[in-house]
Design a protein around this motif. Structure first.
Motif, PDB file in Angstrom:
ATOM      1  N   LEU A 176       0.890  -1.105   0.079  1.00  0.00           N
ATOM      2  CA  LEU A 176      -0.062  -0.075  -0.141  1.00  0.00           C
ATOM      3  C   LEU A 176       0.901   1.415   0.067  1.00  0.00           C
ATOM      4  O   LEU A 176       0.499   2.398  -0.333  1.00  0.00           O
ATOM      5  CB  LEU A 176      -0.956   0.068   1.422  1.00  0.00           C
ATOM      6  N   GLY A 177       2.282   1.138   0.497  1.00  0.00           N
ATOM      7  CA  GLY A 177       3.120   2.276   0.466  1.00  0.00           C
ATOM      8  C   GLY A 177       2.527   3.456   1.188  1.00  0.00           C
ATOM      9  O   GLY A 177       2.834   4.585   1.255  1.00  0.00           O
ATOM     10  N   VAL A 178       2.058   2.996   2.694  1.00  0.00           N
ATOM     11  CA  VAL A 178       1.576   4.034   3.673  1.00  0.00           C
ATOM     12  C   VAL A 178       2.552   4.334   4.668  1.00  0.00           C
ATOM     13  O   VAL A 178       2.235   5.259   5.174  1.00  0.00           O
ATOM     14  CB  VAL A 178       0.092   3.550   4.261  1.00  0.00           C
ATOM     15  N   PHE A 179       3.629   3.478   4.888  1.00  0.00           N
ATOM     16  CA  PHE A 179       4.775   3.719   5.724  1.00  0.00           C
ATOM     17  C   PHE A 179       5.983   4.374   4.763  1.00  0.00           C
ATOM     18  O   PHE A 179       6.184   3.596   3.715  1.00  0.00           O
ATOM     19  CB  PHE A 179       5.192   2.261   6.440  1.00  0.00           C
ATOM     20  N   GLY A 180       6.560   5.123   5.461  1.00  0.00           N
ATOM     21  CA  GLY A 180       8.229   5.294   4.816  1.00  0.00           C
ATOM     22  C   GLY A 180       8.928   3.992   4.808  1.00  0.00           C
ATOM     23  O   GLY A 180       8.818   3.271   5.939  1.00  0.00           O
ATOM     24  N   ALA A 181       9.798   3.836   4.093  1.00  0.00           N
ATOM     25  CA  ALA A 181      10.676   2.481   4.244  1.00  0.00           C
ATOM     26  C   ALA A 181      11.467   2.483   5.411  1.00  0.00           C
ATOM     27  O   ALA A 181      11.541   1.217   6.014  1.00  0.00           O
ATOM     28  CB  ALA A 181      11.685   2.753   2.789  1.00  0.00           C
ATOM     29  N   GLU A 182      12.049   3.645   5.919  1.00  0.00           N
ATOM     30  CA  GLU A 182      12.550   3.174   7.281  1.00  0.00           C
ATOM     31  C   GLU A 182      11.826   2.834   8.148  1.00  0.00           C
ATOM     32  O   GLU A 182      12.119   2.048   9.289  1.00  0.00           O
ATOM     33  CB  GLU A 182      13.364   4.639   7.644  1.00  0.00           C
TER      34      GLU A 182
END
Length: 212
Positions: A176-182
């Motif tokens: 979903l891409g709702v968190f940043g990668a880190e």
């Protein structure tokens, strides 16, 4: 906006949905500019169901109310009641989701339900260990695509074993891409290991004003 449809059925395995539902519903670790997420429980009827843990859930909507688009996500939890014929309707809906580019996420017994109609025969997937799907889904032909890992992401299909709920949640959140990668890596490391250093990394990765 993503619409997350959570199919609810009697004996639903509460713990399998815990990580992913809590994070998607609360949005507490979302990155700046993350798309909105709406969660809806779905049932084959509006009759309340009782989870394995004894919680009562009244579905928000029916299968026919679901809207299928690329931003739709279907979560299929494990349960001891997947063999009931009435659940065939949601598995047919899952097939529609996959064919239209929407996302289907199945864990534990729900993977067997997908296997029953051939949805796992031609793409990477996992379940409750080698041999499980052959045992419970006689028509299963996906042995060459089986991966013995807690959770496997293959584009818009994410499958997991009954012990893979944490990794399954990570892969769904990543999809979903709702968190940043880190943030996602720190979140996963913290809940996987319990080491305080990952908690502090998680807090430090959050956008300003989103540390609570």
């Amino acid at each position: 906006m993503f619409t997350i449809y959570v199919y609810v059925l009697d004996t639903l395995a509460d713990w399998e949905l815990g990580y992913v539902m809590a994070e998607l519903n609360s949005g507490r670790f979302f990155k700046e500019g993350a798309p909105c997420v709406s969660l809806k429980t779905v049932g084959d009827s509006k009759k309340p169901i009782q989870t394995m843990g004894g919680l009562t859930i009244v579905p928000d909507c029916l299968i026919d109310d679901m809207v299928v688009r690329e931003t739709s996500v279907l979560l299929l939890p494990g349960a001891n009641t997947w063999n009931a014929p009435k659940h065939g309707a949601i598995i047919q809906k899952a097939s529609e989701f996959l064919s239209l580019g929407a996302t289907v996420c199945a864990i534990c017994g729900a993977t067997a339900a997908l296997a029953n109609i051939g949805l796992l025969d031609h793409r990477p997937h996992t379940s409750n260990g080698p041999g499980f799907l052959e045992m419970v889904s006689p028509g299963y032909q996906g042995q060459s695509f089986y991966i013995d890992e807690p959770s496997v992401a293959d584009g818009n299909l994410i499958t997991a074993s009954s012990t893979g709920a944490l990794l399954w949640a990570k892969q769904i959140i990543e999809r979903l891409g709702v968190f940043g990668a880190e943030t996602l890596e720190a979140w996963y490391a913290y809940f996987r290991t319990g080491e305080p250093k990952h908690f502090f990394a998680l807090m430090q990765s959050l956008p300003s004003g989103n540390e609570n």
